[in-house]
Scaffold this active site. Structure first.
Site, PDB file in Angstrom:
ATOM      1  N   CYS A 176      27.504   2.555   1.158  1.00 18.08           N
ATOM      2  CA  CYS A 176      26.654   3.388   2.009  1.00 18.08           C
ATOM      3  C   CYS A 176      27.296   3.586   3.381  1.00 18.08           C
ATOM      4  O   CYS A 176      28.033   2.730   3.852  1.00 18.08           O
ATOM      5  CB  CYS A 176      25.309   2.725   2.212  1.00 18.08           C
ATOM      6  SG  CYS A 176      24.473   2.315   0.694  1.00 18.08           S
ATOM      7  N   ARG A 194      34.059   6.468   1.326  1.00 16.64           N
ATOM      8  CA  ARG A 194      33.557   5.138   0.994  1.00 16.64           C
ATOM      9  C   ARG A 194      32.795   5.124  -0.322  1.00 16.64           C
ATOM     10  O   ARG A 194      32.510   4.064  -0.856  1.00 16.64           O
ATOM     11  CB  ARG A 194      32.633   4.635   2.115  1.00 16.64           C
ATOM     12  CG  ARG A 194      33.350   4.482   3.447  1.00 16.64           C
ATOM     13  CD  ARG A 194      32.372   4.197   4.547  1.00 16.64           C
ATOM     14  NE  ARG A 194      31.802   2.873   4.408  1.00 16.64           N
ATOM     15  CZ  ARG A 194      32.195   1.811   5.087  1.00 16.64           C
ATOM     16  NH1 ARG A 194      33.170   1.921   5.947  1.00 16.64           N
ATOM     17  NH2 ARG A 194      31.617   0.651   4.904  1.00 16.64           N
ATOM     18  N   TRP A 204      24.718   4.678  -1.638  1.00 13.63           N
ATOM     19  CA  TRP A 204      25.328   4.235  -2.892  1.00 13.63           C
ATOM     20  C   TRP A 204      24.266   3.366  -3.550  1.00 13.63           C
ATOM     21  O   TRP A 204      23.960   2.284  -3.063  1.00 13.63           O
ATOM     22  CB  TRP A 204      26.595   3.443  -2.596  1.00 13.63           C
ATOM     23  CG  TRP A 204      27.420   3.078  -3.779  1.00 13.63           C
ATOM     24  CD1 TRP A 204      28.342   3.848  -4.428  1.00 13.63           C
ATOM     25  CD2 TRP A 204      27.431   1.812  -4.466  1.00 13.63           C
ATOM     26  NE1 TRP A 204      28.910   3.154  -5.456  1.00 13.63           N
ATOM     27  CE2 TRP A 204      28.371   1.904  -5.505  1.00 13.63           C
ATOM     28  CE3 TRP A 204      26.727   0.619  -4.302  1.00 13.63           C
ATOM     29  CZ2 TRP A 204      28.637   0.850  -6.377  1.00 13.63           C
ATOM     30  CZ3 TRP A 204      26.986  -0.429  -5.163  1.00 13.63           C
ATOM     31  CH2 TRP A 204      27.935  -0.311  -6.188  1.00 13.63           C
ATOM     32  N   ASN A 254      22.265  -0.068   5.347  1.00 10.03           N
ATOM     33  CA  ASN A 254      23.306  -0.511   4.409  1.00 10.03           C
ATOM     34  C   ASN A 254      23.036  -1.974   4.089  1.00 10.03           C
ATOM     35  O   ASN A 254      22.708  -2.746   4.995  1.00 10.03           O
ATOM     36  CB  ASN A 254      24.696  -0.430   5.044  1.00 10.03           C
ATOM     37  CG  ASN A 254      25.170   0.989   5.213  1.00 10.03           C
ATOM     38  OD1 ASN A 254      24.482   1.925   4.833  1.00 10.03           O
ATOM     39  ND2 ASN A 254      26.348   1.136   5.797  1.00 10.03           N
ATOM     40  N   GLY A 255      23.225  -2.368   2.847  1.00  6.82           N
ATOM     41  CA  GLY A 255      23.010  -3.771   2.483  1.00  6.82           C
ATOM     42  C   GLY A 255      21.858  -3.890   1.508  1.00  6.82           C
ATOM     43  O   GLY A 255      21.412  -2.904   0.916  1.00  6.82           O
ATOM     44  N   GLU A 302      47.172  -4.907 -11.667  1.00 10.29           N
ATOM     45  CA  GLU A 302      46.885  -3.865 -10.684  1.00 10.29           C
ATOM     46  C   GLU A 302      47.020  -2.475 -11.332  1.00 10.29           C
ATOM     47  O   GLU A 302      46.194  -1.583 -11.086  1.00 10.29           O
ATOM     48  CB  GLU A 302      47.829  -4.020  -9.485  1.00 10.29           C
ATOM     49  CG  GLU A 302      47.757  -2.950  -8.432  1.00 10.29           C
ATOM     50  CD  GLU A 302      46.377  -2.754  -7.801  1.00 10.29           C
ATOM     51  OE1 GLU A 302      45.480  -3.573  -8.026  1.00 10.29           O
ATOM     52  OE2 GLU A 302      46.207  -1.738  -7.113  1.00 10.29           O
ATOM     53  N   LYS A 345      44.037   0.277 -11.578  1.00  5.81           N
ATOM     54  CA  LYS A 345      44.161   1.661 -11.086  1.00  5.81           C
ATOM     55  C   LYS A 345      43.770   2.647 -12.182  1.00  5.81           C
ATOM     56  O   LYS A 345      43.050   3.596 -11.943  1.00  5.81           O
ATOM     57  CB  LYS A 345      45.608   1.975 -10.666  1.00  5.81           C
ATOM     58  CG  LYS A 345      46.116   1.451  -9.363  1.00  5.81           C
ATOM     59  CD  LYS A 345      45.500   1.977  -8.111  1.00  5.81           C
ATOM     60  CE  LYS A 345      44.277   1.208  -7.736  1.00  5.81           C
ATOM     61  NZ  LYS A 345      44.427   0.073  -6.911  1.00  5.81           N
ATOM     62  N   GLU A 355      40.001   2.581 -12.962  1.00  2.00           N
ATOM     63  CA  GLU A 355      39.231   3.011 -11.801  1.00  2.00           C
ATOM     64  C   GLU A 355      39.179   4.542 -11.665  1.00  2.00           C
ATOM     65  O   GLU A 355      38.111   5.106 -11.425  1.00  2.00           O
ATOM     66  CB  GLU A 355      39.941   2.422 -10.579  1.00  2.00           C
ATOM     67  CG  GLU A 355      39.174   2.353  -9.335  1.00  2.00           C
ATOM     68  CD  GLU A 355      39.951   1.627  -8.239  1.00  2.00           C
ATOM     69  OE1 GLU A 355      41.165   1.380  -8.368  1.00  2.00           O
ATOM     70  OE2 GLU A 355      39.320   1.324  -7.223  1.00  2.00           O
ATOM     71  N   HIS A 396      48.435 -14.707 -28.671  1.00  3.23           N
ATOM     72  CA  HIS A 396      47.232 -15.549 -28.651  1.00  3.23           C
ATOM     73  C   HIS A 396      45.964 -14.715 -28.758  1.00  3.23           C
ATOM     74  O   HIS A 396      44.874 -15.202 -28.462  1.00  3.23           O
ATOM     75  CB  HIS A 396      47.221 -16.407 -27.377  1.00  3.23           C
ATOM     76  CG  HIS A 396      48.415 -17.309 -27.296  1.00  3.23           C
ATOM     77  ND1 HIS A 396      48.582 -18.401 -28.105  1.00  3.23           N
ATOM     78  CD2 HIS A 396      49.528 -17.227 -26.530  1.00  3.23           C
ATOM     79  CE1 HIS A 396      49.737 -18.979 -27.824  1.00  3.23           C
ATOM     80  NE2 HIS A 396      50.337 -18.283 -26.875  1.00  3.23           N
ATOM     81  N   LYS A 447      34.424   2.572  -1.451  1.00  2.00           N
ATOM     82  CA  LYS A 447      35.666   2.131  -0.819  1.00  2.00           C
ATOM     83  C   LYS A 447      35.523   0.735  -0.234  1.00  2.00           C
ATOM     84  O   LYS A 447      36.410  -0.098  -0.372  1.00  2.00           O
ATOM     85  CB  LYS A 447      36.047   3.119   0.290  1.00  2.00           C
ATOM     86  CG  LYS A 447      37.335   2.778   1.022  1.00  2.00           C
ATOM     87  CD  LYS A 447      38.524   2.891   0.096  1.00  2.00           C
ATOM     88  CE  LYS A 447      39.822   2.442   0.734  1.00  2.00           C
ATOM     89  NZ  LYS A 447      40.851   2.172  -0.298  1.00  2.00           N
TER      90      LYS A 447
HETATM   91  O1  M6R Z   1      38.654  -3.895   1.313  1.00  2.00           O
HETATM   92  P1  M6R Z   1      39.073  -4.928   0.308  1.00  2.00           P
HETATM   93  O2  M6R Z   1      40.530  -4.989   0.115  1.00  2.00           O
HETATM   94  O3  M6R Z   1      38.484  -6.274   0.589  1.00  2.00           O
HETATM   95  O4  M6R Z   1      38.446  -4.410  -1.058  1.00  2.00           O
HETATM   96  C1  M6R Z   1      38.522  -5.189  -2.217  1.00  2.00           C
HETATM   97  C2  M6R Z   1      38.261  -4.345  -3.441  1.00  2.00           C
HETATM   98  O5  M6R Z   1      36.965  -3.807  -3.393  1.00  2.00           O
HETATM   99  C3  M6R Z   1      39.260  -3.191  -3.585  1.00  2.00           C
HETATM  100  O6  M6R Z   1      40.574  -3.660  -3.585  1.00  2.00           O
HETATM  101  C4  M6R Z   1      39.001  -2.413  -4.885  1.00  2.00           C
HETATM  102  O7  M6R Z   1      39.287  -3.204  -5.985  1.00  2.00           O
HETATM  103  C5  M6R Z   1      39.845  -1.140  -4.884  1.00  2.00           C
HETATM  104  N1  M6R Z   1      38.988  -0.007  -5.076  1.00  2.00           N
HETATM  105  C6  M6R Z   1      40.845  -1.101  -5.955  1.00  2.00           C
HETATM  106  O8  M6R Z   1      41.593   0.070  -5.938  1.00  2.00           O
END
Ligand code: M6R
Length: 610
Positions: A2, A27, A75, A100-101, A483, A487, A490, A506, A605
């Site tokens: 948010c 975000r 959000w 927010n929260g 990673e 990606k 995501e 395994h 974000k």
């Molecule tokens: O701001 P941060 O690095 O603490 O965020 C952690 C994760 O939310 C962030 O890396 C998330 O996994 C990304 N969207 C991945 O691309």
């Protein structure tokens, strides 16, 4: 997640609020709204599900204007994505709230408020804030005192901004667990959840601390701490570029940020490494004295930042002789863990506001860690302010939800930390000079690697109709495989899993068929022959592989294996280099699939709620 923007001015603030919301779009959100105190004394509100532009169009078609206003991108957490659940929320057409929260005790608050006669028009926890403040105002308190009393009844996390129709000259804001920053203007003041929102109107900011409540008028800002005592908070001049939000000619922020990596890594290294080693005190004043005593490192992070931590563990143990644990913040914070003697706690975060990472830091600070260091991209963020030492990654604003340049600068930071800790722990001279030389070569190697884009676009074509995929790596490339898988899932919504390739037999080998592409990262290192055996295991079972390999690794492409050559690089920087083709692969797959690359569905974000 948010986003909040608020303003108290003499001029009409509608455009400021909408521009602020647009600057927070990165975000992640699913609906947006604005409330204004109009000059005729009315409180007006416009909300829309979908994009901020839809809200802006609705505002343009209305008569809405006002010099005090609040706005929000939501959000969804409590309640679906509907206009009724979008913020601002009202109480009795008098109080307006954005938040927010999560108010965790909202059910009991809701029951109490319903008994008092309040009628709820949304499914949100936020509406309880509006009615609670209204209830306090009814008892004759002013807005500031009403909010101060109300927050005492909330459990959970909030960054909230509240307006009262009866008192249009001010907003009152409260922070606990969700960041808020006050922007100082000339004869006008602002509030936001992220300084990015306010850069067009000011560069002077006050970051509120936990428990702060503040009253903001056009000319004054009065801040009170969690005990209600007046406090002064530092005014910080922001050096974030105003137009950091532009795509700079690229189709998406993510692509722009992928291509920025050579530059931002160069920035991250600037004045921090010399020809022969690390410059003194690069981790801040007093860091070198702390590092002399460090015997163990505990790393805590989430998502991509966690993968940076996992990679760092290989480096810290291999080169710096320092034992290291890495844990996901949401796990660490809810289990009892043993603190090793002379332990350095390291948090990693792009945003510096990730709720779980911040909570883990706070918990750890009470648990006997020797010191805390954060590796972070946002100056002034909560993690930076609350850690003993802060190392800025200098990646610049990262707008795409999928983290790219933040990750590679985090890894660059960890190689420098490896040098710093290794120096105190008998690091081999050859390792030290090897890492320094590799770091010097890094920006140019990244540029060279980005040039292989064309081959990856072709590969993405073959990939885009698949539903599942497997990423394989060994050693310090295992977190890079993780990673790469993160990606892909995501932004392309293709299911992707990563395995240390030694684990194949395994279990995951059972998944292999020609519908499940297998992506392999294969630098020319001491594990190459082992990795090649794993590749053969996949081939023998009819798997289709895409191998990103050092050109000297001697992989022969055939109908079951596409080989994409990656420029040769020194071992210490190989995880950073091999990250790039995986970022590009997921980008081009997402492009072909037509997903929302920069704001993938359901994601935010900065994850400021747990
Ligand atoms: O701001 P941060 O690095 O603490 O965020 C952690 C994760 O939310 C962030 O890396 C998330 O996994 C990304 N969207 C991945 O691309």
């Amino acid at each position: 997640m948010c986003g909040i923007v608020g303003a108290v001015a003499e001029r009409n603030v509608v455009e400021i609020l909408l521009e602020g919301l647009k600057r927070l779009e990165y975000r992640g959100y699913d609906s947006a709204g604005v409330a204004l105190l109009q000059s005729d004394g009315n409180l007006t509100r416009i909300r829309r599900t979908g994009k901020v532009q839809e809200l802006a169009d609705a505002v343009a078609n209305s008569e809405a204007l006002g010099s005090t206003g609040i706005a929000h991108t939501r959000w969804a957490t409590h309640g679906g994505v509907t206009e009724a659940n979008a913020h601002p929320h009202f109480s009795s057409e008098r109080v307006a709230v954005v938040h927010n929260g999560i108010i965790e005790n909202y059910v009991s608050l809701r029951n109490q408020l319903t008994e008092k006669g309040y009628r709820f028009t949304s499914d949100t926890d936020t509406e309880t804030i509006a009615h609670t403040v209204h209830e306090e105002l009814k008892s004759g308190k002013n807005l500031l005192n009403a909010v101060q009393s109300a927050v005492n009844t909330f459990h959970g996390a909030y960054g909230t901004v509240i307006m009262d129709k009866e008192d249009p000259s001010r907003v009152v804001v409260a922070r606990s667990g969700s960041p808020l920053v006050i922007g100082l203007g000339l004869g006008e003041n602002f509030i936001a959840s992220d300084q990015m929102a306010l850069l067009p109107v000011t560069r002077r900011f006050i970051f509120l601390e936990e428990g702060d409540v503040a009253e903001i008028t056009r000319r004054t800002v009065d801040i009170f701490d969690k005990h209600g005592a007046p406090v002064e908070r530092e005014v910080v001049e922001s050096n974030i570029e105003h137009d950091a939000g532009d795509k700079g000619g690229y189709r998406h922020y993510m692509l722009k940020e992928i291509h920025e990596q050579p530059t931002v890594v160069r920035n991250a290294l600037q004045q921090r490494i010399t020809e022969t080693g690390l410059a003194p005190d690069v981790f801040g004043e007093g860091a070198d004295a702390i590092f002399k005593q460090v015997k163990h490192v505990q790393i805590i992070a989430c998502g991509t930042s966690y993968h940076a931590g996992m990679t760092a563990r290989y480096w810290l143990e291999q080169y710096a002789n320092v034992s290291c644990n890495v844990e996901i913040a949401s796990e660490f914070r809810y289990r009892k863990s043993v603190v090793h003697p002379n332990s350095l706690l390291i948090t990693i975060s792009q945003s510096g506001e990730t709720a779980d990472t911040l909570a883990a830091l706070r918990l750890a600070k009470e648990s006997g860690y020797m010191s805390s260091l954060t590796i972070c991209n946002v100056p002034g963020s909560s993690l930076v302010r609350e850690s003993d030492l802060a190392f800025m990654t200098r990646a610049g604003a990262e707008i795409g939800v999928a983290s790219t340049k933040a990750f590679t600068t985090q890894l660059t930071a960890f190689l420098m930390l490896t040098l710093a800790l290794g120096k105190e722990n008998g690091m081999l001279e050859s390792d030290e000079s090897g890492i320094v030389a590799a770091l010097h070569s890094l920006p140019a190697k990244l540029e060279e690697t980005l040039a292989i884009t064309n081959g990856i676009e072709d590969l993405a074509e073959e990939f885009a109709d698949k539903n599942h995929s497997l990423f394989l790596g060994r050693g310090d490339q295992y977190p890079i495989a993780m990673e790469g898988a993160l990606k892909l899932k995501e932004i392309s919504y293709i299911h992707a899993e990563a395995y240390a390739s030694g684990e194949l037999k395994h279990g995951p080998l059972a998944l292999i068929d020609d519908e499940m592409p297998v992506i392999v990262v294969a630098p020319n290192n001491e594990l190459l022959e082992k990795l090649k055996s794993n590749v053969e295991e996949v081939r023998a079972r009819g798997g289709i592989m895409y191998v990103f390999a050092d050109k000297d690794a001697a992989f022969e492409g055939d109908e079951s294996m596409r080989v994409i050559n990656v420029p040769h690089c020194d071992s210490p920087i190989a995880p950073i280099i091999y990250t790039l083709p995986l970022q590009l692969l997921s980008y081009y797959v997402a492009l072909i699939k037509g997903t929302d690359v920069d704001q993938p569905r359901n994601l935010a974000k900065s994850v400021t709620v747990e």
